[in-house]
Scaffold this motif. Structure first.
Motif, PDB file in Angstrom:
ATOM      1  N   LYS A 157       0.837  -1.207   0.000  1.00 22.95           N
ATOM      2  CA  LYS A 157       0.000   0.000   0.000  1.00 22.95           C
ATOM      3  C   LYS A 157       0.871   1.256   0.000  1.00 22.95           C
ATOM      4  O   LYS A 157       0.541   2.251  -0.656  1.00 22.95           O
ATOM      5  CB  LYS A 157      -0.927  -0.001   1.215  1.00 22.95           C
ATOM      6  N   GLN A 183      -6.320   3.938   4.364  1.00 22.03           N
ATOM      7  CA  GLN A 183      -6.096   2.515   4.112  1.00 22.03           C
ATOM      8  C   GLN A 183      -5.547   1.793   5.347  1.00 22.03           C
ATOM      9  O   GLN A 183      -5.039   0.682   5.240  1.00 22.03           O
ATOM     10  CB  GLN A 183      -5.101   2.356   2.961  1.00 22.03           C
ATOM     11  N   SER A 231      -2.638   2.350 -11.754  1.00 20.91           N
ATOM     12  CA  SER A 231      -4.014   1.928 -11.484  1.00 20.91           C
ATOM     13  C   SER A 231      -4.111   0.582 -10.779  1.00 20.91           C
ATOM     14  O   SER A 231      -5.203   0.011 -10.686  1.00 20.91           O
ATOM     15  CB  SER A 231      -4.811   1.881 -12.796  1.00 20.91           C
ATOM     16  N   TYR A 232      -3.004   0.066 -10.281  1.00 25.80           N
ATOM     17  CA  TYR A 232      -3.065  -1.165  -9.493  1.00 25.80           C
ATOM     18  C   TYR A 232      -3.705  -0.877  -8.142  1.00 25.80           C
ATOM     19  O   TYR A 232      -3.581   0.229  -7.594  1.00 25.80           O
ATOM     20  CB  TYR A 232      -1.670  -1.737  -9.271  1.00 25.80           C
ATOM     21  N   ARG A 233      -4.384  -1.875  -7.596  1.00 23.63           N
ATOM     22  CA  ARG A 233      -4.987  -1.807  -6.273  1.00 23.63           C
ATOM     23  C   ARG A 233      -4.435  -2.955  -5.420  1.00 23.63           C
ATOM     24  O   ARG A 233      -3.977  -3.960  -5.961  1.00 23.63           O
ATOM     25  CB  ARG A 233      -6.516  -1.901  -6.356  1.00 23.63           C
ATOM     26  N   ASP A 284      -5.242  -6.475  -6.170  1.00 22.80           N
ATOM     27  CA  ASP A 284      -4.701  -7.095  -7.376  1.00 22.80           C
ATOM     28  C   ASP A 284      -3.578  -8.081  -7.066  1.00 22.80           C
ATOM     29  O   ASP A 284      -3.136  -8.808  -7.960  1.00 22.80           O
ATOM     30  CB  ASP A 284      -4.158  -6.029  -8.338  1.00 22.80           C
TER      31      ASP A 284
END
Length: 298
Positions: free
Chosen positions: A61, A79, A275-277, A280
């Motif tokens: 993160k 987060q 755009s990765y989370r 993923d």
């Protein structure tokens, strides 16, 4: 063949037995060595250290936040990532004299946008330099976008790198970048991408496992986006240090036997690197020894 994590355990042993004992800016004191290198073959497993648990989701993160160009702890607290709070909390306490608890400080950051803008801002740290390096004429350079274009269009270039050490803005940063220079290499014979990191300052007990994991993740993500297989990562530490109050924990960790490295599975390929989370990523087969807590030196 030695387990690749033995490189790290050897470093801890050397710091304890050979490190130069020094007074550092935190006042805690360290034992330090200058110059150390480790290499990890990513095809042999993801280098998430096993002799104590690494909280990989928190580490990942943090990297995703850096990739976004973020600079405020509110984006991390949303987060449940609290690893950057110590520095703005200390700044707030020193400036106001209010000895507010970390929990209360974070509550104010989350509930008050104006308070977060004033006291949660870390300055132009890490990802901000990666995505928004300021030029003298008032423009910005997105170093990561330039890197991606180079990896796709000029893979033999010797300029496939990005940098965090912006001398003109160091005083504005909550913490100058410890992991400062990243460089990448495409082996066209094997179609693999390798990554290297030059780290000017390395907290060997608390931070280094995270740095290695995030270097590996960065290399995986760039390979994923640009059409390569992951190769290896190479880590270069300059001032590598063990805080004196971490020596008992390091001694315990050294006694443990490394276990097999896990595998990283990336579940989807988004349209771009940014755009990765966290959802993923899946770490398969991670079986570490228990976590060994230690206090961070601020």
């Amino acid at each position: 063949m030695p387990h690749p994590e033995e490189q790290y355990l050897t470093l801890l042993r050397n710091l304890i037995t050979e490190g130069d004992e020094r007074v550092d800016r935190t006042g805690v004191g360290t034992r330090a060595l200058f110059g150390y290198t480790m290499r990890f073959d990513l095809s042999a497993g993801f280098p998430l250290f096993t002799t104590k648990r690494i909280f990989w989701k928190t580490a990942f993160k943090e990297l995703l936040w850096m990739l976004s160009g973020g600079r405020n702890i509110r984006e991390l607290l949303e987060q449940n990532v609290r690893i950057w709070t110590d520095w703005p909390l200390k700044k707030y306490r020193d400036a106001t004299g209010e000895q507010v608890s970390q929990d209360e400080f974070e509550r104010r950051i989350m509930s008050d946008a104006a308070f977060a803008a004033r006291w949660g801002d870390l300055g132009p740290v890490y990802g901000y330099q990666w995505r928004h390096w300021p030029t003298y004429d008032g423009k910005e350079i997105d170093q990561l976008q330039q890197l991606i274009e180079g990896l796709k269009n000029d893979p033999s270039s010797r300029r496939l790198l990005f940098e965090g050490w912006n001398v003109a803005q160091l005083e504005d940063m909550a913490l100058p970048p410890c992991h400062k220079t990243y460089q990448f290499f495409v082996c066209q014979a094997t179609n693999t991408l390798s990554g290297a990191l030059m780290q000017r300052s390395a907290d060997a007990y608390l931070g280094l496992g995270w740095n290695i994991a995030n270097l590996a993740l960065m290399t995986h993500l760039l390979a994923h986006q640009c059409g390569y297989a992951p190769g290896e990562i190479v880590w270069f530490g300059c001032d590598v240090h063990l805080y004196l109050n971490h020596i008992p924990q390091a001694r315990l960790q050294i006694e443990r036997e490394p276990r097999a490295f896990p595998r990283l599975h990336i579940k989807r390929k988004p349209t771009d690197l940014f755009s990765y989370r966290i959802d993923d990523f899946q770490i398969e087969g991670y079986d570490p020894h228990p976590h060994i807590p230690a206090d961070v030196a601020v």
